[in-house]
Design an enzyme around this catalytic site. Structure first.
Site, PDB file in Angstrom:
ATOM      1  N   ASP A 222      35.066  31.424  41.458  1.00 55.01           N
ATOM      2  CA  ASP A 222      35.113  32.795  41.953  1.00 55.01           C
ATOM      3  C   ASP A 222      33.958  32.976  42.929  1.00 55.01           C
ATOM      4  OD1 ASP A 222      37.265  33.238  40.365  1.00 55.01           O
ATOM      5  OD2 ASP A 222      36.252  34.556  38.932  1.00 55.01           O
TER       6      ASP A 222
ATOM      7  N   GLU B 176      46.917  38.802  36.459  1.00 54.08           N
ATOM      8  CA  GLU B 176      45.738  39.170  35.680  1.00 54.08           C
ATOM      9  C   GLU B 176      46.174  40.258  34.709  1.00 54.08           C
ATOM     10  OE1 GLU B 176      43.205  40.384  38.856  1.00 54.08           O
ATOM     11  OE2 GLU B 176      42.833  38.322  39.537  1.00 54.08           O
TER      12      GLU B 176
END
Length: 308
Positions: free
Chosen positions: A24, A143
């Site tokens: 990330d 997600e």
């Protein structure tokens, strides 16, 4: 292992399970948080990517964590630099809103793209992208958070925004529109080290015929084998399990990070209490010991040496 899981993973010893480090990225830095919040700076993503390639990663995922918030993907330079040194599939996500956005990332050196926010806002993007670039290039990122009734809701904007979209139904629709893979992340488990959400992964794997990549929560090597054997995942994204180990070994120059996020954790060379740090070799040796097929870590290491 449930019947459906046995059918999906029949002949586990020959199954080529992929272990995929997820990086990330915020600005120029690799970051990691818990539940997608409280981001800590861990280092330069290119350094981690190179190390993981040499250590036997099967693929890599780069995710721009603020791209959807700001309406852009800023990873092109990082992707270009990485693709010159790393010769395994690279998936890039964050802020990709159109076929043109996808084309730019692929030209920079990505092999696949991950789309979430824009796909839920306009599902036809999946069909357009799969027709333009091939379904194997299009990864739909899901997600999710568990609702009180036990169902799962899909979230967007890096877990910031609810959608009222059922995650399982969305997974099935994404397949119908042309997705080639699904990247399934439990927001509740992300960064906690408590293990991946087996129910979420298993429910989506049972509902779709395409590969499912499980992510969010791996804190020990046994969690990786669990989500394969009990969650029917075809691949596993890992982050904290690998990142903290390498971050504590890598050189630290405070001047490189002074304008980008919380570096105190990195400065102190701290690990994370809920995570039993591991290397890619540790993970793969554990999988092989459990009878789960994967590419042996030395295979990639030899390839890296040959290319050097």
């Amino acid at each position: 292992m449930a019947v459906a899981d046995r059918e999906r993973h029949e002949g586990a010893s020959t199954l080529n399970v992929r272990v995929i480090p997820r990086l990330d990225i915020k600005g120029p830095n690799l970051v990691k948080g818990i539940h997608f919040e409280g981001l800590r700076v861990l280092g330069r993503p290119e350094d981690f990517a190179r190390r993981y390639y040499e250590d036997g990663a099967d693929e890599l995922v780069y995710m721009d964590v603020v791209a959807s918030l700001y309406g852009r993907n800023s990873l092109l330079d990082i992707v270009e630099r990485t693709s010159k040194e790393v010769f395994i599939p690279l998936t890039v996500g964050g802020g990709l809103r159109s076929p043109d956005d996808i084309r730019r990332v692929l030209r920079a050196g990505a092999d696949k793209v991950a789309i979430n926010t824009a796909a839920i806002a306009r599902p036809e993007l999946i069909r357009e992208a799969s027709r333009a670039f091939g379904s194997s290039t299009i990864v739909v990122s899901i997600e999710a958070i568990r609702r009180p009734d036990g169902t799962y809701e899909a979230y967007v904007d890096y877990g910031r925004q609810s959608t009222d979209v059922d995650a399982i139904e969305w997974a099935k629709r994404a397949v119908d529109l042309g997705a080639g893979e699904l990247l399934v992340t439990s927001i509740e488990q992300d960064g906690t080290g408590r293990g991946l959400d087996l129910e979420l992964t298993r429910a989506i794997a049972a509902a779709v015929p395409i590969p499912v990549i499980a992510a969010g929560g791996a804190g020990r090597v046994a969690h990786v084998s669990d989500v394969i054997a009990r969650g029917a995942a075809d691949a596993v994204c890992v982050a904290s399990l690998l990142h903290y180990h390498y971050a504590r070994q890598a050189p630290f120059d405070a001047g490189n990070f002074q304008h980008e996020g919380n570096v105190e954790h990195l400065r102190r060379r701290a690990g994370f209490g809920n995570v039993e740090e591991a290397t890619l070799a540790d993970i793969k040796e554990h999988l092989l010991a459990q009878g789960i097929g994967c590419r042996r870590p030395e295979t990639q290491s030899l390839t890296a040496v040959a290319r050097a």
